[in-house]
Structures are given as C-alpha cells and as structure tokens.
Design a protein around this motif. Sequence first.
Motif, PDB file in Angstrom:
ATOM      1  N   LEU A   1       0.831  -1.198   0.000  1.00  0.00           N
ATOM      2  CA  LEU A   1       0.000   0.000   0.000  1.00  0.00           C
ATOM      3  C   LEU A   1       0.872   1.256   0.000  1.00  0.00           C
ATOM      4  CD1 LEU A   1      -2.692  -0.992   2.652  1.00  0.00           C
ATOM      5  CD2 LEU A   1      -3.000  -0.875   0.178  1.00  0.00           C
ATOM      6  N   PRO A   2       0.401   2.334  -0.606  1.00  0.00           N
ATOM      7  CA  PRO A   2       1.120   3.610  -0.507  1.00  0.00           C
ATOM      8  C   PRO A   2       1.181   4.087   0.939  1.00  0.00           C
ATOM      9  CG  PRO A   2      -0.562   3.683  -2.226  1.00  0.00           C
ATOM     10  CD  PRO A   2      -0.801   2.430  -1.451  1.00  0.00           C
ATOM     11  N   ILE A   3       2.113   4.998   1.198  1.00  0.00           N
ATOM     12  CA  ILE A   3       2.291   5.513   2.557  1.00  0.00           C
ATOM     13  C   ILE A   3       0.994   6.106   3.093  1.00  0.00           C
ATOM     14  CG2 ILE A   3       3.441   7.316   3.896  1.00  0.00           C
ATOM     15  CD1 ILE A   3       5.924   6.842   2.189  1.00  0.00           C
ATOM     16  N   LEU A   4       0.295   6.858   2.268  1.00  0.00           N
ATOM     17  CA  LEU A   4      -0.948   7.488   2.714  1.00  0.00           C
ATOM     18  C   LEU A   4      -1.976   6.447   3.152  1.00  0.00           C
ATOM     19  CD1 LEU A   4      -2.745   9.953   3.123  1.00  0.00           C
ATOM     20  CD2 LEU A   4      -3.372   9.822   0.700  1.00  0.00           C
ATOM     21  N   ALA A   5      -2.159   5.403   2.336  1.00  0.00           N
ATOM     22  CA  ALA A   5      -3.124   4.355   2.684  1.00  0.00           C
ATOM     23  C   ALA A   5      -2.708   3.635   3.957  1.00  0.00           C
ATOM     24  CB  ALA A   5      -3.258   3.370   1.527  1.00  0.00           C
ATOM     25  N   ASP A   6      -1.412   3.348   4.067  1.00  0.00           N
ATOM     26  CA  ASP A   6      -0.890   2.687   5.260  1.00  0.00           C
ATOM     27  C   ASP A   6      -1.155   3.525   6.509  1.00  0.00           C
ATOM     28  OD1 ASP A   6       0.118   0.229   5.712  1.00  0.00           O
ATOM     29  OD2 ASP A   6       2.210   0.720   5.325  1.00  0.00           O
ATOM     30  N   THR A   7      -0.940   4.821   6.390  1.00  0.00           N
ATOM     31  CA  THR A   7      -1.123   5.716   7.537  1.00  0.00           C
ATOM     32  C   THR A   7      -2.595   5.842   7.922  1.00  0.00           C
ATOM     33  OG1 THR A   7       0.827   6.970   6.823  1.00  0.00           O
ATOM     34  CG2 THR A   7      -0.630   8.018   8.420  1.00  0.00           C
ATOM     35  N   ILE A   8      -3.472   5.876   6.935  1.00  0.00           N
ATOM     36  CA  ILE A   8      -4.905   5.948   7.221  1.00  0.00           C
ATOM     37  C   ILE A   8      -5.348   4.721   8.018  1.00  0.00           C
ATOM     38  CG2 ILE A   8      -7.197   5.889   6.168  1.00  0.00           C
ATOM     39  CD1 ILE A   8      -6.000   7.555   3.854  1.00  0.00           C
ATOM     40  N   LEU A   9      -4.899   3.541   7.586  1.00  0.00           N
ATOM     41  CA  LEU A   9      -5.272   2.318   8.298  1.00  0.00           C
ATOM     42  C   LEU A   9      -4.655   2.290   9.696  1.00  0.00           C
ATOM     43  CD1 LEU A   9      -5.024  -0.344   5.441  1.00  0.00           C
ATOM     44  CD2 LEU A   9      -7.075   0.649   6.452  1.00  0.00           C
ATOM     45  N   TYR A  10      -3.424   2.774   9.822  1.00  0.00           N
ATOM     46  CA  TYR A  10      -2.791   2.852  11.140  1.00  0.00           C
ATOM     47  C   TYR A  10      -3.615   3.743  12.069  1.00  0.00           C
ATOM     48  CZ  TYR A  10       0.706   3.973  14.710  1.00  0.00           C
ATOM     49  OH  TYR A  10       1.365   4.152  15.902  1.00  0.00           O
ATOM     50  N   TYR A  11      -4.052   4.875  11.563  1.00  0.00           N
ATOM     51  CA  TYR A  11      -4.872   5.809  12.344  1.00  0.00           C
ATOM     52  C   TYR A  11      -6.171   5.144  12.783  1.00  0.00           C
ATOM     53  CZ  TYR A  11      -7.686  10.053  13.211  1.00  0.00           C
ATOM     54  OH  TYR A  11      -8.498  11.013  13.762  1.00  0.00           O
ATOM     55  N   CYS A  12      -6.852   4.480  11.860  1.00  0.00           N
ATOM     56  CA  CYS A  12      -8.143   3.854  12.190  1.00  0.00           C
ATOM     57  C   CYS A  12      -7.991   2.730  13.204  1.00  0.00           C
ATOM     58  CB  CYS A  12      -8.796   3.310  10.916  1.00  0.00           C
ATOM     59  SG  CYS A  12      -9.359   4.579   9.786  1.00  0.00           S
ATOM     60  N   ARG A  13      -6.901   1.967  13.104  1.00  0.00           N
ATOM     61  CA  ARG A  13      -6.744   0.802  13.974  1.00  0.00           C
ATOM     62  C   ARG A  13      -6.256   1.165  15.366  1.00  0.00           C
ATOM     63  NH1 ARG A  13      -3.779  -2.494   9.088  1.00  0.00           N
ATOM     64  NH2 ARG A  13      -5.658  -3.427   8.172  1.00  0.00           N
TER      65      ARG A  13
END
Length: 838
Positions: free
Chosen positions: A613-625
């Motif tokens: 995943l791109p950094i942005l997508a990875d960070t979004i999922l990190y934030y949600c989890r």
Amino acid sequence: MQHTTCTEDRIYHALERCLHGLSRDAFSSRWAAGLCLNCWSLQELVSRDASNYLILVEKILGKAKEVQENCDYDLVTPLALLFYYAVLYAPHFPPGSDLLLKAASVYHSFLTWPVPYCDIFRELLTFISDELKAPGISFQRLVRTEQGLPVKNHQSSTVTVLLLNRSEVQSEFLSIAEKLSASKHPRHGTLILLLEHLYQANFGTRCDLGSLHHLLKSKTLEELLEIYASAADAQEIAAASSDPVLARERLQSVLRDIAGAASFPAIAGEAQPRKLHPIPIPAARCYTYSWDQDNFDILNDVLSKECSVVEHMASENEEEDEEEEVETDGCSPERDSLLSPICAISKDSVYSALSEEGLKSSRVSLFNTSKDSISELTVVSRKSLKSFVSSLKDCMDSGYAEDSDESSLDTAGRLELKVEKTHHKYRQTLTTKIYKLFKSKSQLVLRRDLKDCPDTGSLPLPLRRAESLCTPYDEDAKVSTLRIVVFGSDRISGKVARAYSNLRLKESTCPSLTRYFKLQFFYVPVKRSCLAPSTPVMHPSPSLGDPQLRASPQLDPTLARMDSSTNDISHYIGMLDPWYERNVLGLMNLPMHVLCQSAKPEAEPQEDSPEQLPILADTILYYCRFATRPVLLQLYQTELTFIGGEKMTEVFIHSLELGHSAATRAIKASGPGSKRLGIDGDREAIPLTLQIAYSKTAISGRSHWHDVEKVCTSINLSKACKKYEELASKTECLNLTMTEVVKRQNSKSKKSFNQISVSQIKVDKVQIIGLQSSFAVCLDQDEQKILQSVTRCEISVCYKPRDSDLFALRRSSLPPQDHSEFHSLLCLPIATFSGALP
C-alpha cells in the motif's frame, strides 16, 4: 552475531527517531515534514525479518523503563502503541522467550501513575494476558472484524468509510482512497491467511507453513470455514481461561487434533531450521464516497450494502436463542474494535458464562475429538481488566435517545417501521432484521460514573461534556463498527459538525444507523485544493423572493482560489495529542509523490502476498486501527433572525464570519463575479451599525454581560484555543474579533475610506443585532453556508436539544435556582491516539 548487532542498532535508532521531539518542552515547535515518516519507516524496517519484531519489543521495554524513571508522560501512549504493534505483528514468540512476561512486569509498575496513564497500562496488561494464553489472538480478531468474516459465537464486523470532496483534496488522494476501497480480499484467501497465522503463532517453525499453504489452497470454502470455526473457538476459550500455561497447552492440543483431522502437514516436536514469515494484515474493507453535505445520509447506502451481513447474523442469533442460553451481561462475545478481545471497563467479563452445553452445541465435528480436553477451559474468570478501546466506547456518542424504560425502545421501533413504509422493500426488511437482532439486547443505560448524580447542572464541566454522550443501546450488543474517516480543512470539519448534529436529531426519533453500528469518527486534515468548491449557496431570508439573492453564479475554477482556508481544528487536536500531530497532521507537510510511494517489496515475496500500500493508505489504516480514544470537540450554535422575522438555527465548530468578511468570501467564490464586483478591503467596506451583547467569562467562572453599540465592517468568532498554553483555560470560549470603524472620511476621488481598529475578546455568548441594516453570515469558511439578509444573530456553545432558550440566563441577573436549566454540552468525538491528556 555482527549482523544481529547491526540490526539491533538500526531498530534502536529508528525507534529513537520515531519518538524524537515528542517531549513537552519541544511541543510548541513545528514538526519538520519528515517526522511523520519516522513511525512508518520503523514499521517498514522491522517488517523485513520476522525476528525484528522481538528485537523491537525488547527495545521498547528498555525505553519504557527510561520513561518511568524520568516521568516522561508524553512518551507513554506512543510506546504503548508501538509495543502493541510489535506484538500484534510478531509471527511467533519462541517457548523460551520471556519478553511478554518482562513486559507485564515493566507495565505493572505504571499502574501507580495517574489517570488516564494507568488505564493505558491496565489495558495493555490485559492484552499481554490474552496473548500469553492464546498466541496471535489479537491479530485474528482484528482481521476477522475488518474483513467481516462471520464465525459462530464471534460475530463482529468493522466497516471503514472514506468521505472525500474532490474540491478539497488532490486527485492522488482520491485515487488512493479508491484503491483502498477496491482492495477486495476473497473469503477463501482470508481464511487461509488466518489459519497460517494461527498455526505459526502457536507452533513457530515446527509448522511447515509452505506445505500448509498449498494444502489449504486445495480445500473448499466450506471446509475452510469449518476448520477455522473450530480453531477460532479453541483460541477464544483459551483466552478466557485463568491459567496461561494450561491454556496454551490445551490450545496446542486442540490445534494438533484439528490438524490431524484435516490432514495438515505433521507438526514437529521441536523447532526446525525453517524461516518464520511475517504475515501482513490485509487492508480493511472500505467504501469511498464523494461527500460535501451537511448530513450523513450517504451512510444509509453502507447500511443497505451491509444488509446481507445483518440478516445473516440475525438469523444465526435467532438459531442460537433456540438452541442455547448464553449469558453475556449485555456484552457480545467479541468487541468490534482494534483490541476487541479484551474485556470492557464496565463489564465483569467478556465471556461471562460460556457454558459447556453451549460449547457442545456450537462445536463442529472436527472439534469433537478434543471435547474432553477443552471442557476445563470453559471456566471463565469474572474479574477481567479494561479493554484497550473501552475508553472510546465510554465517550463515543453513538446513540441518541435517552428514554428510561424498555417500552420506549418498542415505541421507537414501531415508529421506525411506520416511517420505513415509504421506502423500498429491502429497507423494510433490513429494519425489521436489525430490530430483531438487537431487541433482546438493547437496554437503556446511563454512564456508570453519572448514574448517581441528581442532575447535570451540579456536575463539573468535563462530566457534563461526557454525560451528553449517553447511549440508548448497549454498545457491547452491537456487532458492527462504522469508522467514518473524513478528509478536509476547517470547512469540512464544519460540515462534519452539522452532519453529526443532524444525525443526533434523526436517530433520537427513529434509530437506524446507531441501532446496528457503533460509530467512530476520524479526521484527516488536508490542505484545501486551490480550486474552489461547489457553487456557493446565497441563502436569503425564507420570505424574500429576490432572484439576485437566490442566484448562484457559475464558477470559473481557474479564478476562484480559497487562500483563506485554515486547518485550526486539526492543529487543536494535535496540541491535545502529539502522536496525532506526528502521524496524521504531519501528512499535510509531505509532497504528494512521497505520500503515493509504497514500501519496497520483500526480497523473497510470498506467493499470493497482498499488494504493497502507498504511505498514505498505510497511515490511514494505522490511524483507524490504533486511534481509540476520542477528543471531544465543542460544537457551537447560532440562532439567526432574518428580515422577515423567520428564524433558523445552525451549528458550527470552528468559526462564524459576519458582515464584510462573509460577503467577501461569497464574492471570492463567485468566479467571474469576483472580477465584476471587485473585492474591497475593510477600509473600503460599507460600515454596519450593530448592537453587540457579549458574555465574558471571568476567572471565577461567573459571566459578565456587556452591551455596546459599534460601527463595524466585520465581526468574526472562532475557536479560542489556538496555542498550547491556552489548553488549560476554558476551551469552550470563542474569540470575538471586531473590525471597528473609528472614523470614516472621503478622499479626493469622492470614495469613502474607513479608519479601522481591530479588537479581540474571549466570550462564551454573543448577541448581535443589525440596527436598520442586515448582514451576511458565513459558517466555518463554507461558501455553501453563507446566509444573507440576517438582522439578528445569537451565538453560544451547543447543548442538547432541550436547551431551547439559549439567552434566558442573560435576561436574569440572579443565578438560576432550577439546575435543570443546565444540560450537557454537545461535542463531536474525533478519535485520537491518546485522547485529551491532562
């Protein structure tokens, strides 16, 4: 040995970089753009080798000891999250490893720290306890819920919704969001991944993962479901037992029996010279929508898409009611959040009474071989610790009715069914199924810490804020969580506030979304696109028919630029939570080509491995989890009176612009009209004669009203807390900025000019009346919320709907005797990593 030492050093330095700059003395400095990449870089480094996770755990524990010695409060939450991440992703803890026991010892000493820090470690200790008894169970639950995988007795689901507006974000944001929503994981593949992870977590290199993978691929979906249901059931029972050593032994015994019945590759008695494989968590199920409204009606589409899941769970629930009686104290067997396995704060146990009869009826054929060995694990401890995410449940406003008896729910249900008759047939079926699913579990509860209070007026402000978030249905009874991730500037945060207020009103009379979903709100700030948003709506007085006021000029995207858009709300959240500032707010400082970058692929990628995943997508999922604690953002409301006498109440969260500043924003948004009309500054603006009454809050907490008459061009109100030093003050205050005309003079060209003076006052209530003139009002910098022909404007903090007369207290100089006049404040809960720490 030298290679291992080099790796340890790299991980240690990456950890230090990740935590650098989070101390309180450096808080006021702006983060460099690269700082938000440090956490992602650490994760990317550790994921290259399975053994790196154990190294990271060891380094985190060493750092935690330093934090305790130095009393460095700011590093508590980041270290707890990094520890959780490392254990969650670790493929296997060898039998001789005592890292988790060391962690329990280290974190136990933090229980003497003040709230909320002690709560964080109490929850972390529960997480460690579960992992000691059932290795890998947190990973299993997270993947199950995010992929919506229904397993008997463990039915929970998490759906993530990404709301973006094309005028607010760059096209790359949209493409990444669409990529996330397009990442579909077949159930067959998800079951294979879960079974591989489960066996590797428990047996390590004794399990031949490569051979297991090929065998699992050859099995049908029905076979995998049956195998996994048995394995997951055994893991849940192990986690609910009291003896970690016995639980692990029994779990491994059951897993061996399941492997034998399913003809899995033989599990060796000792560790083999094989390599452990890090198993990444698949991207969560996501829906992406283009959103630019003042309501969340679009979420009904998510509810309809999840209809089949609801009906499936409802039917299974009815079957279970007929077959067995499972006592849960209003708590579902599994929580639908990041650390779902851990028990709730206010509950005695998650699995309070999984009776042996219930286990017999729910066990599939593969489980019968170990029925006797499992029965001893059905004894569940009644004393369990807090869940890592229960604080979010305690504060999150996911329900809106506040009736006091069960009959009110029946009434609400009947009302809902009556309204739904005008909808499509599938919506009727959906509502009926949802009602059946939750009717037996729905109960009206007040927050435990407030139930003994006689009234809300006597409560301190923080409790009054929390009391407004009472839920009509037991949150633990809900099997689904809806993560609502909104992207945008302060303009969008205002839309979220109005949509949230609108949702409260709708759900209080006819629960729909909140009957099925537990709602969580996430906010990702972005620099507003240089292109203007949709056509501004010039709202006239309801009685006016002036076509010029109603007309919406066509936009010229090349001309309309929104230079005055801000991100104050996200900066405020960042002040409260430095980890949010680092990992979410910091995204705004990164170039788009970096956000679109993906991690380097592994040297030996596994077969069928998910796409990076791109950094942005990875960070979004990190934030949600990982963001599981809310910050409560105060909402404000304004009652507007128009020329014709009509009234309207609106909600805002960030700012209210009145007079020339609101009119200027409308002109800027008008495209070609901005050239034709021109944009004059306050020195050239036509003054307004206004009567202004405002309430200043003194240090004592008492309000002092002031009435003045001013000649002004603009009056702006905005959220007062913009500096870290102001966090300790009353954050419900608003900054009242008056652009006053001191003198008006004519130039030689016969054009009038204003000599102006700007003053600023902190207030909590304001009343503005136009004396023989009307003015424009703009809410939250939103060109779609510019209201014209306003003659009176009253502003205050937003309370629950029962507060009908906001200015009743101003008209009385005596303190009110009836405390019922005070009600809970209405706040928007935005999920953060640490919440509002003291």
